[in-house]
Write an enzyme that holds these catalytic residues in place. Sequence first.
Site, PDB file in Angstrom:
ATOM      1  N   LYS A  81       1.586  -8.802   5.212  1.00 61.46           N
ATOM      2  CA  LYS A  81       0.135  -8.655   5.279  1.00 61.46           C
ATOM      3  C   LYS A  81      -0.488  -9.981   4.877  1.00 61.46           C
ATOM      4  O   LYS A  81       0.090 -10.711   4.064  1.00 61.46           O
ATOM      5  CB  LYS A  81      -0.312  -7.563   4.300  1.00 61.46           C
ATOM      6  CG  LYS A  81      -1.684  -7.020   4.568  1.00 61.46           C
ATOM      7  CD  LYS A  81      -1.625  -5.781   5.439  1.00 61.46           C
ATOM      8  CE  LYS A  81      -3.010  -5.290   5.801  1.00 61.46           C
ATOM      9  NZ  LYS A  81      -2.972  -4.046   6.579  1.00 61.46           N
ATOM     10  N   VAL A 186      -9.960   8.176  13.668  1.00 60.71           N
ATOM     11  CA  VAL A 186      -8.793   9.029  13.404  1.00 60.71           C
ATOM     12  C   VAL A 186      -9.221  10.490  13.236  1.00 60.71           C
ATOM     13  O   VAL A 186      -8.639  11.408  13.834  1.00 60.71           O
ATOM     14  CB  VAL A 186      -8.033   8.542  12.145  1.00 60.71           C
ATOM     15  CG1 VAL A 186      -6.905   9.488  11.793  1.00 60.71           C
ATOM     16  CG2 VAL A 186      -7.501   7.133  12.367  1.00 60.71           C
TER      17      VAL A 186
HETATM   18  P1  NAD Z   1     -13.420   4.644  11.043  1.00 57.83           P
HETATM   19  O1  NAD Z   1     -14.194   3.537  10.465  1.00 57.83           O
HETATM   20  O2  NAD Z   1     -13.480   4.908  12.509  1.00 57.83           O
HETATM   21  O3  NAD Z   1     -13.853   6.025  10.323  1.00 57.83           O
HETATM   22  C1  NAD Z   1     -13.972   6.163   8.952  1.00 57.83           C
HETATM   23  C2  NAD Z   1     -15.116   7.143   8.701  1.00 57.83           C
HETATM   24  O4  NAD Z   1     -15.112   7.514   7.326  1.00 57.83           O
HETATM   25  C3  NAD Z   1     -16.493   6.549   8.997  1.00 57.83           C
HETATM   26  O5  NAD Z   1     -17.179   7.379   9.922  1.00 57.83           O
HETATM   27  C4  NAD Z   1     -17.173   6.525   7.619  1.00 57.83           C
HETATM   28  O6  NAD Z   1     -18.568   6.751   7.690  1.00 57.83           O
HETATM   29  C5  NAD Z   1     -16.453   7.671   6.928  1.00 57.83           C
HETATM   30  N1  NAD Z   1     -16.557   7.657   5.475  1.00 57.83           N
HETATM   31  C6  NAD Z   1     -16.564   6.605   4.626  1.00 57.83           C
HETATM   32  N2  NAD Z   1     -16.696   7.032   3.362  1.00 57.83           N
HETATM   33  C7  NAD Z   1     -16.759   8.383   3.404  1.00 57.83           C
HETATM   34  C8  NAD Z   1     -16.888   9.396   2.423  1.00 57.83           C
HETATM   35  N3  NAD Z   1     -16.999   9.099   1.116  1.00 57.83           N
HETATM   36  N4  NAD Z   1     -16.919  10.684   2.823  1.00 57.83           N
HETATM   37  C9  NAD Z   1     -16.834  11.008   4.124  1.00 57.83           C
HETATM   38  N5  NAD Z   1     -16.708  10.083   5.097  1.00 57.83           N
HETATM   39  C10 NAD Z   1     -16.678   8.795   4.743  1.00 57.83           C
HETATM   40  O7  NAD Z   1     -11.918   4.423  10.532  1.00 57.83           O
HETATM   41  P2  NAD Z   1     -10.577   5.049  11.125  1.00 57.83           P
HETATM   42  O8  NAD Z   1      -9.942   4.046  11.991  1.00 57.83           O
HETATM   43  O9  NAD Z   1     -10.837   6.419  11.629  1.00 57.83           O
HETATM   44  O10 NAD Z   1      -9.687   5.120   9.796  1.00 57.83           O
HETATM   45  C11 NAD Z   1      -9.819   6.173   8.862  1.00 57.83           C
HETATM   46  C12 NAD Z   1      -8.742   6.060   7.809  1.00 57.83           C
HETATM   47  O11 NAD Z   1      -7.448   6.093   8.427  1.00 57.83           O
HETATM   48  C13 NAD Z   1      -8.748   4.765   6.982  1.00 57.83           C
HETATM   49  O12 NAD Z   1      -8.305   5.061   5.683  1.00 57.83           O
HETATM   50  C14 NAD Z   1      -7.743   3.906   7.685  1.00 57.83           C
HETATM   51  O13 NAD Z   1      -7.195   2.930   6.813  1.00 57.83           O
HETATM   52  C15 NAD Z   1      -6.713   4.944   8.067  1.00 57.83           C
HETATM   53  N6  NAD Z   1      -5.839   4.546   9.188  1.00 57.83           N
HETATM   54  C16 NAD Z   1      -6.368   4.274  10.403  1.00 57.83           C
HETATM   55  C17 NAD Z   1      -5.516   3.945  11.459  1.00 57.83           C
HETATM   56  C18 NAD Z   1      -6.050   3.674  12.851  1.00 57.83           C
HETATM   57  O14 NAD Z   1      -5.231   3.583  13.769  1.00 57.83           O
HETATM   58  N7  NAD Z   1      -7.352   3.565  13.052  1.00 57.83           N
HETATM   59  C19 NAD Z   1      -4.138   3.864  11.246  1.00 57.83           C
HETATM   60  C20 NAD Z   1      -3.615   4.169   9.985  1.00 57.83           C
HETATM   61  C21 NAD Z   1      -4.489   4.509   8.959  1.00 57.83           C
END
Ligand code: NAD
Length: 349
Positions: A81, A186
């Site tokens: 990373k 997600v």
């Molecule tokens: P994203 O930014 O599309 O969605 C995250 C959502 O969470 C946003 O809509 C945001 O408003 C909401 N949020 C933030 N704080 C919050 C709270 N306190 N309560 C409720 N909602 C809240 O991100 P994503 O890509 O969907 O990723 C979501 C999670 O999954 C993250 O932790 C990310 O690290 C993890 N992740 C994502 C991927 C991927 O492929 N996108 C892969 C592995 C892990």
Amino acid sequence: MHSPWDYPDFDDHEIVHFLTDRATGLRAVICVHSTHLGPGAGGVRFWHYGKSGDAVRDALRLSRGMSFKNAMAGLALGGGKAVILADEARTKTPEMLAAYGRAVERLGGAYVTAEDVGVGVPDLVEVSKQTRYVSGLPVAAGAVGGDPGPHTSYGVFLGVRAAARRALGKDSLAGLHIAVQGAGSVAGGLARLAAKDGARISIADIDQARAQKVADEVGGTVVAPDAIMTLEADILSPNALGAILTEESIAALKVPVVAGGANNQLATPADGQRIHQRGILYAPDYVINAGGIINVATEYLKDGDQATVQGRIEQIPVRLEQIWAESAVTGRNPAEVADAMAMRLIGRA
Ligand code: NAD
């Protein structure tokens, strides 16, 4: 002052590469935890830290996490990373990204970079002008690559189903109530797949409109962000932030299963033990959320097509089953079992 080897998160990193490029203002740290299974792969984060030591700690922790995630996903990749230390105004220039790309190139393939917080596809295109060791670039339609989100959702869905089977004796999500935290990439994908499988969805996001949009799509209900963690449901699926499972929040859970895609859900290792002691089945986050990295890895390694990606994601519930089975036999909590399995896979048992 810590010696680098004494950093609590150092954990025998193979490479920690500190960079300064005065001409472009670049300051960065590239960490490679393990190349036992292949090149150390993981994204680069662009973030403003109050103290540079916090950036180093973040990079080390995330790099080790990638070693574990890639190993448990069965990928021919190690873990690494990078963190670029942004100034307060988060000034990011093509020249700075080019300097970062040259540094990645100098490592000769020990580290492969990709997107992370603050770094998007256009940034990686700049980086890719300087180095071959980059993934997550735009791809032609039909080819493997592109947005990892839907692949992560699919893996989380399969993991949620596996958890329902194990904890609730259900072969599908039909009739089950799932509390989904987050309504982003997600979470949205998961909610759609789960609803199609017959689940009832309650969903919360700090962006109310986002939650409403997903709820409307899947016939679900919007819940206030501060209520989702204590909702009475069959499954809680955290898909927003990390560190949401704490001593306090675990004590207040009203679900028999926690299975979701958010990274670093456990605030501390002790919380893995706490959730286990409450008799709640927990799906270790870096195992259940590996669908995206599986897609990214298959793009980078060029060792398969979309069917290969799907087949690899379908191993996620198999891996979870192994973890839960070992946990049941040994009495150790699933998070601890997963870490131990990952350590064995990277030759550090
Ligand atoms: P994203 O930014 O599309 O969605 C995250 C959502 O969470 C946003 O809509 C945001 O408003 C909401 N949020 C933030 N704080 C919050 C709270 N306190 N309560 C409720 N909602 C809240 O991100 P994503 O890509 O969907 O990723 C979501 C999670 O999954 C993250 O932790 C990310 O690290 C993890 N992740 C994502 C991927 C991927 O492929 N996108 C892969 C592995 C892990």
